[in-house]
Scaffold this motif. Structure first.
Motif, PDB file in Angstrom:
ATOM      1  N   PHE A   1      13.952  10.968  -3.117  1.00 19.61           N
ATOM      2  CA  PHE A   1      13.665   9.535  -3.129  1.00 19.61           C
ATOM      3  C   PHE A   1      12.210   9.258  -3.490  1.00 19.61           C
ATOM      4  O   PHE A   1      11.898   8.340  -4.257  1.00 19.61           O
ATOM      5  N   TRP A   2      11.308  10.049  -2.956  1.00 24.87           N
ATOM      6  CA  TRP A   2       9.879   9.830  -3.155  1.00 24.87           C
ATOM      7  C   TRP A   2       9.430  10.015  -4.596  1.00 24.87           C
ATOM      8  O   TRP A   2       8.386   9.497  -5.005  1.00 24.87           O
ATOM      9  N   LYS A   3      10.223  10.729  -5.387  1.00 19.27           N
ATOM     10  CA  LYS A   3       9.840  11.005  -6.776  1.00 19.27           C
ATOM     11  C   LYS A   3      10.020   9.791  -7.674  1.00 19.27           C
ATOM     12  O   LYS A   3       9.353   9.678  -8.715  1.00 19.27           O
ATOM     13  N   ASN A   4      10.920   8.897  -7.284  1.00 21.52           N
ATOM     14  CA  ASN A   4      11.273   7.778  -8.163  1.00 21.52           C
ATOM     15  C   ASN A   4      11.062   6.406  -7.539  1.00 21.52           C
ATOM     16  O   ASN A   4      11.376   5.392  -8.165  1.00 21.52           O
ATOM     17  N   ASN A   5      10.538   6.364  -6.310  1.00 20.92           N
ATOM     18  CA  ASN A   5      10.349   5.093  -5.616  1.00 20.92           C
ATOM     19  C   ASN A   5       9.018   5.071  -4.881  1.00 20.92           C
ATOM     20  O   ASN A   5       8.502   6.116  -4.480  1.00 20.92           O
ATOM     21  N   GLU A   6       8.491   3.869  -4.693  1.00 22.17           N
ATOM     22  CA  GLU A   6       7.289   3.737  -3.875  1.00 22.17           C
ATOM     23  C   GLU A   6       7.639   4.021  -2.425  1.00 22.17           C
ATOM     24  O   GLU A   6       8.647   3.545  -1.909  1.00 22.17           O
ATOM     25  N   VAL A   7       6.809   4.814  -1.771  1.00 26.30           N
ATOM     26  CA  VAL A   7       6.982   5.135  -0.358  1.00 26.30           C
ATOM     27  C   VAL A   7       5.757   4.599   0.385  1.00 26.30           C
ATOM     28  O   VAL A   7       4.619   4.922   0.057  1.00 26.30           O
ATOM     29  N   PHE A   8       6.002   3.768   1.393  1.00 25.95           N
ATOM     30  CA  PHE A   8       4.916   3.127   2.129  1.00 25.95           C
ATOM     31  C   PHE A   8       4.612   3.824   3.446  1.00 25.95           C
ATOM     32  O   PHE A   8       3.535   3.641   4.018  1.00 25.95           O
ATOM     33  N   GLN A   9       5.569   4.631   3.919  1.00 22.23           N
ATOM     34  CA  GLN A   9       5.401   5.364   5.163  1.00 22.23           C
ATOM     35  C   GLN A   9       6.471   6.454   5.228  1.00 22.23           C
ATOM     36  O   GLN A   9       7.518   6.331   4.610  1.00 22.23           O
ATOM     37  N   LEU A  10       6.172   7.515   5.972  1.00 21.90           N
ATOM     38  CA  LEU A  10       7.162   8.555   6.220  1.00 21.90           C
ATOM     39  C   LEU A  10       7.265   8.805   7.711  1.00 21.90           C
ATOM     40  O   LEU A  10       6.338   8.516   8.476  1.00 21.90           O
TER      41      LEU A  10
ATOM     42  N   VAL B   1       3.640   8.714   9.145  1.00 23.91           N
ATOM     43  CA  VAL B   1       2.695   9.269   8.174  1.00 23.91           C
ATOM     44  C   VAL B   1       2.252   8.141   7.249  1.00 23.91           C
ATOM     45  O   VAL B   1       3.069   7.498   6.594  1.00 23.91           O
ATOM     46  N   LEU B   2       0.930   7.892   7.210  1.00 28.40           N
ATOM     47  CA  LEU B   2       0.336   6.823   6.409  1.00 28.40           C
ATOM     48  C   LEU B   2      -0.709   7.414   5.474  1.00 28.40           C
ATOM     49  O   LEU B   2      -1.131   8.561   5.643  1.00 28.40           O
ATOM     50  N   PRO B   3      -1.174   6.631   4.503  1.00 27.67           N
ATOM     51  CA  PRO B   3      -2.322   7.100   3.720  1.00 27.67           C
ATOM     52  C   PRO B   3      -3.519   7.281   4.640  1.00 27.67           C
ATOM     53  O   PRO B   3      -3.612   6.621   5.680  1.00 27.67           O
ATOM     54  N   ALA B   4      -4.434   8.142   4.298  1.00 29.33           N
ATOM     55  CA  ALA B   4      -5.636   8.350   5.111  1.00 29.33           C
ATOM     56  C   ALA B   4      -6.346   7.016   5.328  1.00 29.33           C
ATOM     57  O   ALA B   4      -6.596   6.270   4.390  1.00 29.33           O
ATOM     58  N   GLY B   5      -6.627   6.715   6.584  1.00 31.76           N
ATOM     59  CA  GLY B   5      -7.291   5.460   6.908  1.00 31.76           C
ATOM     60  C   GLY B   5      -6.366   4.266   6.987  1.00 31.76           C
ATOM     61  O   GLY B   5      -6.810   3.149   7.263  1.00 31.76           O
ATOM     62  N   GLY B   6      -5.073   4.493   6.765  1.00 27.41           N
ATOM     63  CA  GLY B   6      -4.116   3.394   6.811  1.00 27.41           C
ATOM     64  C   GLY B   6      -3.922   2.885   8.228  1.00 27.41           C
ATOM     65  O   GLY B   6      -3.975   3.648   9.182  1.00 27.41           O
TER      66      GLY B   6
ATOM     67  N   ARG C   1       0.853  -1.189   0.000  1.00 30.45           N
ATOM     68  CA  ARG C   1       0.000   0.000   0.000  1.00 30.45           C
ATOM     69  C   ARG C   1       0.893   1.245   0.000  1.00 30.45           C
ATOM     70  O   ARG C   1       1.239   1.789   1.040  1.00 30.45           O
ATOM     71  N   ALA C   2       1.288   1.666  -1.200  1.00 30.56           N
ATOM     72  CA  ALA C   2       2.141   2.846  -1.320  1.00 30.56           C
ATOM     73  C   ALA C   2       1.309   4.115  -1.161  1.00 30.56           C
ATOM     74  O   ALA C   2       0.102   4.138  -1.431  1.00 30.56           O
ATOM     75  N   ILE C   3       1.972   5.171  -0.730  1.00 34.73           N
ATOM     76  CA  ILE C   3       1.303   6.462  -0.561  1.00 34.73           C
ATOM     77  C   ILE C   3       1.317   7.212  -1.893  1.00 34.73           C
ATOM     78  O   ILE C   3       2.333   7.240  -2.599  1.00 34.73           O
ATOM     79  N   ASP C   4       0.196   7.817  -2.230  1.00 39.23           N
ATOM     80  CA  ASP C   4       0.068   8.571  -3.473  1.00 39.23           C
ATOM     81  C   ASP C   4       1.096   9.709  -3.516  1.00 39.23           C
ATOM     82  O   ASP C   4       1.270  10.438  -2.536  1.00 39.23           O
ATOM     83  N   ARG C   5       1.772   9.864  -4.650  1.00 43.76           N
ATOM     84  CA  ARG C   5       2.839  10.858  -4.757  1.00 43.76           C
ATOM     85  C   ARG C   5       2.322  12.292  -4.617  1.00 43.76           C
ATOM     86  O   ARG C   5       3.043  13.169  -4.143  1.00 43.76           O
ATOM     87  N   THR C   6       1.094  12.531  -5.015  1.00 43.86           N
ATOM     88  CA  THR C   6       0.569  13.892  -4.868  1.00 43.86           C
ATOM     89  C   THR C   6       0.407  14.250  -3.393  1.00 43.86           C
ATOM     90  O   THR C   6       0.618  15.398  -2.996  1.00 43.86           O
ATOM     91  N   SER C   7       0.060  13.251  -2.580  1.00 43.02           N
ATOM     92  CA  SER C   7      -0.055  13.485  -1.142  1.00 43.02           C
ATOM     93  C   SER C   7       1.320  13.718  -0.523  1.00 43.02           C
ATOM     94  O   SER C   7       1.490  14.576   0.351  1.00 43.02           O
ATOM     95  N   ILE C   8       2.306  12.949  -0.996  1.00 42.02           N
ATOM     96  CA  ILE C   8       3.663  13.140  -0.496  1.00 42.02           C
ATOM     97  C   ILE C   8       4.176  14.520  -0.874  1.00 42.02           C
ATOM     98  O   ILE C   8       4.800  15.220  -0.066  1.00 42.02           O
TER      99      ILE C   8
END
Length: 257
Positions: free
Chosen positions: A137-146, A177-182, A80-87
């Motif tokens: 890093f977030w621009k070119n890789n999946e980020v699952f949490q911050l 930091v997780l996706p909303a509802g994560g 469950r990666a975080i959407d890049r626009t949210s990042i």
């Protein structure tokens, strides 16, 4: 209904403040496995933070990154990666307020700056290596949490992102930091589906604020005696302190050992 799987948080549950596994916990997990019940780690930590622990305990499966990444016996079953626009929105806001970020990917994690005091203090408390440095890093890789590094009094500065992101404090200087509802419950649900198990057949142990959803989701949620007070309403039972045979006593309460 018989319980067939048990999910264990790490910090404050499997390990104590010294980041050590109590001997009674080692023995209890061994007995649990011998009984045919599957032990699984469910943690906010990334996979690369827990290898020594999985080896020590003989646990092959885990739900990591607060539910963002789940592996069953070596096979990834959920991501469950975080959407890049949210990042991007978070990166912009953190820069505005002078707060540092750490991006957690599948195989490594990276800070947006070097030698930031808050990063050093928070990450060092986990007794793991400090992150590398790559602000992009977030621009070119999946980020699952911050990790967002700020004081509790500054949390309100991020209220505009609550529709996109969930923030959970785990240190005086840092929040997950997780996706909303994560939550861990999402990764657990994916693993249970993979194994054709029902939530009612699962048990979970935890002690922190990021364990609320997990304890509420499974058939039996057990809070450690050292739990954050706000976790207790989500638990079915409360065991003893991590240093007072908490895991062992909880498994006995559940009728599993």
């Amino acid at each position: 209904m018989a319980y067939k799987i048990v999910f264990f948080d790490i910090d404050g549950t499997l390990i104590n403040e010294e980041k050590q596994v109590p001997q009674s916990t080692l023995e209890a997990v061994k007995r649990l496995k011998e009984s045919g019940v599957e032990p699984v780690i469910a943690t906010g930590r990334a996979p690369y933070f827990i290898q020594h622990l999985t080896e020590q305990l003989g646990i092959e499966s885990y739900v990591c990154l607060n539910g963002g990444y789940a592996v069953y016996r070596g096979k990834p079953v959920y991501k469950r990666a975080i959407d890049r626009t949210s990042i991007e929105a978070l990166v912009t806001l953190a820069a505005k307020h002078g707060h540092s970020l750490v991006f957690e990917g599948e195989h490594g994690y990276y800070a947006d700056r070097a030698d930031h005091f808050f990063i050093t203090e928070a990450v060092t408390s986990l007794k793991v290596n400090l992150p590398g440095v790559d602000p992009d890093f977030w621009k070119n890789n999946e980020v699952f949490q911050l990790f967002l590094h700020c004081e509790q009094s500054e949390e309100h500065l991020y209220e505009e992102l609550v529709q996109e992101l969930t923030l959970i404090r785990w240190h005086t200087k840092a929040m997950d930091v997780l996706p909303a509802g994560g939550s861990k419950a999402q990764g657990i649900a994916a693993m249970l589906k993979e194994l054709s198990l029902k939530p009612e057949e699962a048990v979970a142990f935890g002690d922190g604020l990021n364990d609320k959803e997990m304890l509420a989701y499974v058939g039996l949620g057990i809070a450690m005696g050292n739990s954050h007070p706000d976790l207790l309403p989500f638990a079915d039972k409360v065991t003893t302190h991590v240093n007072e045979d908490g895991v062992k006593n909880g498994l006995v309460m559940a009728g599993l050992i």
